[in-house]
Scaffold this active site. Sequence first.
Site, PDB file in Angstrom:
ATOM      1  N   ASP A  64       0.822  -1.200   0.000  1.00 12.49           N
ATOM      2  CA  ASP A  64       0.000   0.000   0.000  1.00 12.49           C
ATOM      3  C   ASP A  64       0.861   1.258   0.000  1.00 12.49           C
ATOM      4  O   ASP A  64       1.665   1.444   0.917  1.00 12.49           O
ATOM      5  CB  ASP A  64      -0.860  -0.051   1.279  1.00 12.49           C
ATOM      6  N   ASP A  65       0.705   2.106  -1.009  1.00 10.95           N
ATOM      7  CA  ASP A  65       1.392   3.413  -1.051  1.00 10.95           C
ATOM      8  C   ASP A  65       2.911   3.325  -1.215  1.00 10.95           C
ATOM      9  O   ASP A  65       3.619   4.265  -0.850  1.00 10.95           O
ATOM     10  CB  ASP A  65       1.117   4.226   0.239  1.00 10.95           C
ATOM     11  N   CYS A  86      -6.132   4.269  -3.541  1.00 10.26           N
ATOM     12  CA  CYS A  86      -6.462   2.894  -3.138  1.00 10.26           C
ATOM     13  C   CYS A  86      -7.740   2.339  -3.748  1.00 10.26           C
ATOM     14  O   CYS A  86      -7.713   1.371  -4.498  1.00 10.26           O
ATOM     15  CB  CYS A  86      -6.610   2.806  -1.615  1.00 10.26           C
ATOM     16  N   LYS A 139      -5.886  -6.002   3.316  1.00  7.68           N
ATOM     17  CA  LYS A 139      -6.739  -4.837   3.094  1.00  7.68           C
ATOM     18  C   LYS A 139      -7.703  -5.035   1.925  1.00  7.68           C
ATOM     19  O   LYS A 139      -7.327  -5.545   0.877  1.00  7.68           O
ATOM     20  CB  LYS A 139      -5.828  -3.632   2.824  1.00  7.68           C
ATOM     21  N   HIS A 144     -10.910  -2.390   1.374  1.00  6.32           N
ATOM     22  CA  HIS A 144     -11.210  -0.970   1.066  1.00  6.32           C
ATOM     23  C   HIS A 144     -12.150  -0.797  -0.126  1.00  6.32           C
ATOM     24  O   HIS A 144     -12.041   0.171  -0.877  1.00  6.32           O
ATOM     25  CB  HIS A 144      -9.902  -0.182   0.840  1.00  6.32           C
ATOM     26  N   HIS A 188      -0.426   1.950  -5.835  1.00  9.11           N
ATOM     27  CA  HIS A 188      -0.104   3.214  -6.515  1.00  9.11           C
ATOM     28  C   HIS A 188       1.167   3.761  -5.893  1.00  9.11           C
ATOM     29  O   HIS A 188       1.780   3.110  -5.053  1.00  9.11           O
ATOM     30  CB  HIS A 188      -1.258   4.218  -6.411  1.00  9.11           C
ATOM     31  N   LYS A 194       0.954   9.861  -5.123  1.00  5.04           N
ATOM     32  CA  LYS A 194      -0.408   9.441  -4.786  1.00  5.04           C
ATOM     33  C   LYS A 194      -1.405  10.578  -5.030  1.00  5.04           C
ATOM     34  O   LYS A 194      -1.151  11.721  -4.659  1.00  5.04           O
ATOM     35  CB  LYS A 194      -0.437   9.036  -3.309  1.00  5.04           C
TER      36      LYS A 194
END
Length: 570
Positions: free
Chosen positions: A24-25, A64, A123, A125, A332, A356
């Site tokens: 994530d990120d 996300c 995750k 989301h 991303h 992002k």
Amino acid sequence: GAVLQCPTSAGDVAKPNFVLMMVDDLGIGDVGCYGNDTIRTPNIDRLALDGVKLTQHIAAAPLCTPSRAAFLTGRYALRSGLGSTGRVQVILFLGSSGGLPANETTFAKLLQKQGYTTGLIGKWHLGVSCSSRNDHCHHPNNHGFDYFYGLPFTYFNDCKPGEGKDVLVDLQVMLWQMSMLVGVGLLTLVLARATGLLEVSVKVLVFLTALCLLGFTVWYVPFESVKTWNCIIMRNEQVVEQPMEPDALPGKLMKEAEQFVERNQNRPFLLFLSLAHVHTPHFISREFFGKSRHGLYGDNVEEMDSMIGRMVKTIERLNLADRTLMYFTSDHGGHLEDSSERGQRGGWNGIYRGGKAMGGWEGGIRVPGIFRWPGRLPEGRVVDEPTSLMDVYPTVVKLAGGQLPQDRVLDGHDLMPLLEGKTERSEHEFMFHYCGIYLNAVRWHPPGSDSVFKVHFFTPNFLPPGAGGCYHTKICLCHGEFVTHHDPPLMFDLSRDPSESIPLTAVTEPRHAEVLRRVREAVEEHQHTLSPVEKQLSWANILWKPWLQPCCGTFPFCSCTETNITAHTQ
């Protein structure tokens, strides 16, 4: 414990397993094999050495929720209603009605039809319920995952005491200030009436009291309890920890992932391991704390790398490597504006501009992409062609022997010919880069040319002037006064200028007019394939609804820890 099951048919033996690992990120500039020489990522680097590394691997969105929707469906997020029109660009509350619509078909659902056991650890989301607390219409179990363990929401600042707030902070402040103002006014009038200074009717006082209570409730209940509402762990459709204990999360996710593979080692499986690393707030683990040269963020990248290593070791320990396609990526790019007095908290996107939430700038959408499958994929191959996270969908479905849906537009292409070296060209002649529902940029890889042109129709306004991000809003927005439209559009050739630093003009680029014409034609063609769908990120769908809130215990007294919940697996 592992349940041993014999393969049900001869066909099953040949079916490959899939372990899809998404972090994530993570910035592409944070990984050793993508050029970082100060953060140690030996496990990811080894995956690349043992397999195929994609250097132009593109997320379909720089955030996300839309990126993950596109990954799971093989379609731009806009097609499933997960493009935003305004400031709300991702799902904000678990107790909201927006999410991945039930009529979308994930690759997991298609693999279930091929006899695969499918699991999502980590995750999600992409929403939970639509109209009642237990309808679970958007839940992973209803989108093709037999087993789900992890965060139905995301890991964010509110989950960890002392890390600040993430959800509509200005709205929270406004509601709080309004209820305070009404409260002060009410108190003044009560005192004035009590001392005989003013004649104030009881009706006015009752009305103001009600208004004050309403304002306080609208602020306090959804926002001050965000940790209880959003920071939870579910096992399938059951809430098992509310609120969750953040620092225990990485260990729990890895243990669940390993057990899922062990339970299913004798039948074909798909595991989507969707880690909470390296999203803020950062985890503090004794083993990695203070070990990197980039503070807590670097520590988290190195810890995440060791988790990827653990997953690879599990596959190898069970002798599954030769029949398992492993994939590593990020949803991303890194979040540039995320910083505190302790320094930078978000990732680094290397030579690429932006990050992002910044629409089509490369820094927000160019991510690591590594595939490893010993004996089937060549070792150490590097592919510089444009590829997409949406390509995983047709690749996995075809390898599993499944049929791609014929009743909808798919935007991904099967990657196997590129990965195996049977072809040198990507099937993506054009790629469309969205910022919310707005078409932000288009990339064109002309046939017979090495050039990759990118045309930006608008760009986010960076602030302060000269900065590389939206430091005033903390995250870039895609609409209204937050962007600047370009006529003619900004144009770059990524093959010569990957950092998008010098826009091309009709003077510097002989194909300038041709590129604009071809891109316009492609956009028109692309827009003909879009059909109107319900906007999942509208205010009506996004706001917190108490009757949709996942809860263990009796609402609103939701509270449990995993130790007092009986574990069950499948």
